[in-house]
Design an enzyme around this catalytic site. Structure first.
Site, PDB file in Angstrom:
ATOM      1  N   SER A   1       0.665  -1.121  -0.281  1.00  0.00           N
ATOM      2  CA  SER A   1       0.308  -0.113   0.011  1.00  0.00           C
ATOM      3  C   SER A   1       0.738   1.147   0.027  1.00  0.00           C
ATOM      4  O   SER A   1       1.020   1.275  -1.099  1.00  0.00           O
ATOM      5  CB  SER A   1      -0.568  -0.075   1.155  1.00  0.00           C
ATOM      6  OG  SER A   1      -2.317   0.896   1.038  1.00  0.00           O
TER       7      SER A   1
ATOM      8  N   ASP B   1      10.122   5.494  -9.569  1.00  0.00           N
ATOM      9  CA  ASP B   1       9.739   6.520 -11.595  1.00  0.00           C
ATOM     10  C   ASP B   1      10.498   7.604 -11.831  1.00  0.00           C
ATOM     11  O   ASP B   1      11.034   7.858 -13.008  1.00  0.00           O
ATOM     12  CB  ASP B   1       7.905   6.656 -11.151  1.00  0.00           C
ATOM     13  CG  ASP B   1       7.753   5.288 -11.908  1.00  0.00           C
ATOM     14  OD1 ASP B   1       7.775   4.190 -11.774  1.00  0.00           O
ATOM     15  OD2 ASP B   1       6.161   5.407 -11.703  1.00  0.00           O
TER      16      ASP B   1
ATOM     17  N   LYS C   1      -1.015  -4.423  -3.184  1.00  0.00           N
ATOM     18  CA  LYS C   1      -2.098  -3.592  -2.589  1.00  0.00           C
ATOM     19  C   LYS C   1      -2.272  -2.688  -3.281  1.00  0.00           C
ATOM     20  O   LYS C   1      -2.042  -1.493  -2.489  1.00  0.00           O
ATOM     21  CB  LYS C   1      -2.214  -3.723  -1.066  1.00  0.00           C
ATOM     22  CG  LYS C   1      -3.605  -3.211  -0.908  1.00  0.00           C
ATOM     23  CD  LYS C   1      -3.722  -1.963  -0.217  1.00  0.00           C
ATOM     24  CE  LYS C   1      -5.492  -2.385  -0.192  1.00  0.00           C
ATOM     25  NZ  LYS C   1      -6.221  -0.787   0.183  1.00  0.00           N
TER      26      LYS C   1
END
Length: 490
Positions: free
Chosen positions: A301, A312, A326
């Site tokens: 999460s 990224d 998740k």
């Protein structure tokens, strides 16, 4: 982060069994199409028929309120593992759970194939101290089989008065048969952020869960590490292993602490209010120093949001194992003052548009946990490794000046402690080089200890050193200070 964005959506990795977390309380204004508002009359008629038949013919007189609650709960749990109906008791338990202080075991759990699955144990809790691991399946609680219980029912059994014991029957991959673990419930108080210096210049920051004050605690920890180091850090290892998640704004804040601009995370859902985007603000707490993020299958999460954002933006190297996956958003929608729905309303996406859901974050470098044992006998005797310089009549190094050449040792003399030959005219008082060698030896001993204690962290530190070395070699040298008559660069 844009100030007008409502940080309203909570992040959960499962049911909380002794971990501080937070959920949003929000009501969406649904824009319904005509098809959405049509009631399935035939199905509703069937429901009323079933209700009437059960009410009339069941062996015992059922409670009407409980029947309706179970029907609602079944409707929601049939959607996905994270949506649920919170009746009065469950809603109250959720509020107790988010206070971060009650009798529990300290594990984040979910349901899988009718059994309770450990998503991650929480630091410094009974579950973590007993050795429970992410991926463990709990098949029995004391004498009660888990099969057939709801997740809420299982959580109720695991919670209890601090000091009381509970037996868990565990199935673990790689083990031939189930084994029993006895845990003593305790008051669960989760310290979100811990930190220390691994070596001079290299910091370690551990985030065990994402709470409302995690971002402030992280920044404070970095400032303390800088003060302890007496200068800026050369890099940090950010440990998110077995971190089950927490609140979204904490994940955004932690990511923002290391980024200057760009997206951090965005969400997409059917409802307009479920579509959100969070961006970074100027200011990097490490001034560009390298970061290694440690993750494993217990990182879920909010942990995955941070890892995905830093990956990224190429701001950090992700090391360890693939994360839990998740990537959905749960929002608590109150029905009245005592009951609510916990409903999955959106999915998370990383800045590059990757969905975390059921995929997780893949590390840039895979490092599995290993146990490293040292040669105890060699350690006890403090035996120095043999080198060419220790051999009698070894060839001298042609680059050494004559006065630096070694004095050959007699056959009955013991080998020198140092790998370098010792000059016969060397002073008895330790020199600067001797001190440096002592520091290096001390560092090597610390590395060996770290490798035995936590192999993944040991490897992460080595990777961090490599990143720092590359960064410093490619970083432009600082401008030299010259006098008015000098123009040559140093």
């Amino acid at each position: 982060m844009h100030p007008n964005h409502r940080l309203a959506v909570g992040v959960l990795a499962g049911a909380l069994v002794g971990v501080t977390a937070s959920l949003s309380l929000n009501v969406f204004a649904f824009k319904q199409t005509p098809n959405d508002t049509e009631l399935p009359l035939e199905q509703l008629q069937k429901f009323t028929e079933v209700y009437a038949r059960v009410k009339q013919d069941y062996v015992e007189t059922p409670d009407s309120k409980e029947m309706i609650n179970n029907a609602i709960r079944g409707m929601l749990t049939g959607l996905d593992p994270h949506s649920d109906y919170l009746d009065e008791e469950s809603f109250k338990e959720l509020q107790v759970g988010t206070s971060g202080e009650f009798g529990g075991l300290g594990i984040e759990v979910g349901m899988e194939d009718g059994f309770v699955k450990v998503i991650s144990p929480i630091d410094d809790t009974p579950a973590q101290k007993a050795g429970l691991m992410a991926g463990d399946l709990i098949i029995r609680l004391d004498e009660a089989p888990v099969k057939g219980l709801t997740l809420n029912d299982a959580v109720k059994l695991m919670r209890g008065k601090p000091g009381t014991k509970i037996d868990l029957l565990i199935v673990r991959e790689g083990k031939d048969k189930p084994f029993k673990v006895t845990l003593t419930r305790d008051v669960i108080k989760v310290q979100s952020v811990k930190s220390r210096l691994l070596e001079a210049g290299y910091g370690y920051v551990r985030i065990s869960s994402f709470q409302a004050k995690t971002t402030d605690a992280l920044i404070e920890a970095i400032h303390k590490l800088k003060a302890e180091n007496k200068q800026n850090l050369r890099g940090i290892v950010l440990d998110l292993r077995n971190n089950p998640g927490g609140v979204l704004n904490a994940a955004v804040g932690v990511s923002d602490a290391f980024l200057n601009d760009g997206k951090i995370v965005y969400t997409e859902g059917r409802v307009e209010d479920a579509k959100m985007e969070y961006t970074a603000t100027t200011g990097d707490e490490l001034d560009g120093a390298p970061i290694v993020v440690l993750v494993n299958q217990g990182s879920a999460s909010a942990s995955e949001i941070v890892a995905g954002a830093l990956q990224d933006h190429q701001r950090a190297l992700i090391v360890g194992q693939k994360t839990f996956g998740k990537g959905s958003v749960q929002t608590v929608l109150p029905l009245d003052e005592k009951t609510a729905l916990k409903l999955t309303t959106a999915r998370y996406f990383t800045p590059a548009g990757r969905s975390i859901q059921a995929e997780g974050i893949k590390p840039d470098i895979d490092v599995k946990p290993l146990k490293v044992t040292a040669d105890d006998q060699a350690a006890e005797e403090d035996i120095a490794p043999l080198s060419e310089a220790d051999f009698n009549k070894h060839l001298s190094n042609p680059n050494k000046k004559p006065e630096e050449a070694a004095t050959p040792t007699k056959p009955d003399e013991s080998a020198p402690e140092s790998a370098e030959p010792i000059s016969g005219t060397a002073p008895a008082v330790p020199t600067e080089n001797d001190s440096a060698a002592a520091i290096v030896k001390k560092g090597e001993a610390k590395d060996k200890s770290l490798a035995a204690e936590d192999y993944q962290l040991f490897e992460a530190l080595n990777i961090l050193k490599g990143m720092d070395l590359v960064l410093n070699k490619t970083r432009p040298a600082p401008a030299a200070t010259t006098s008015a008559t000098e123009s040559k660069p140093l």
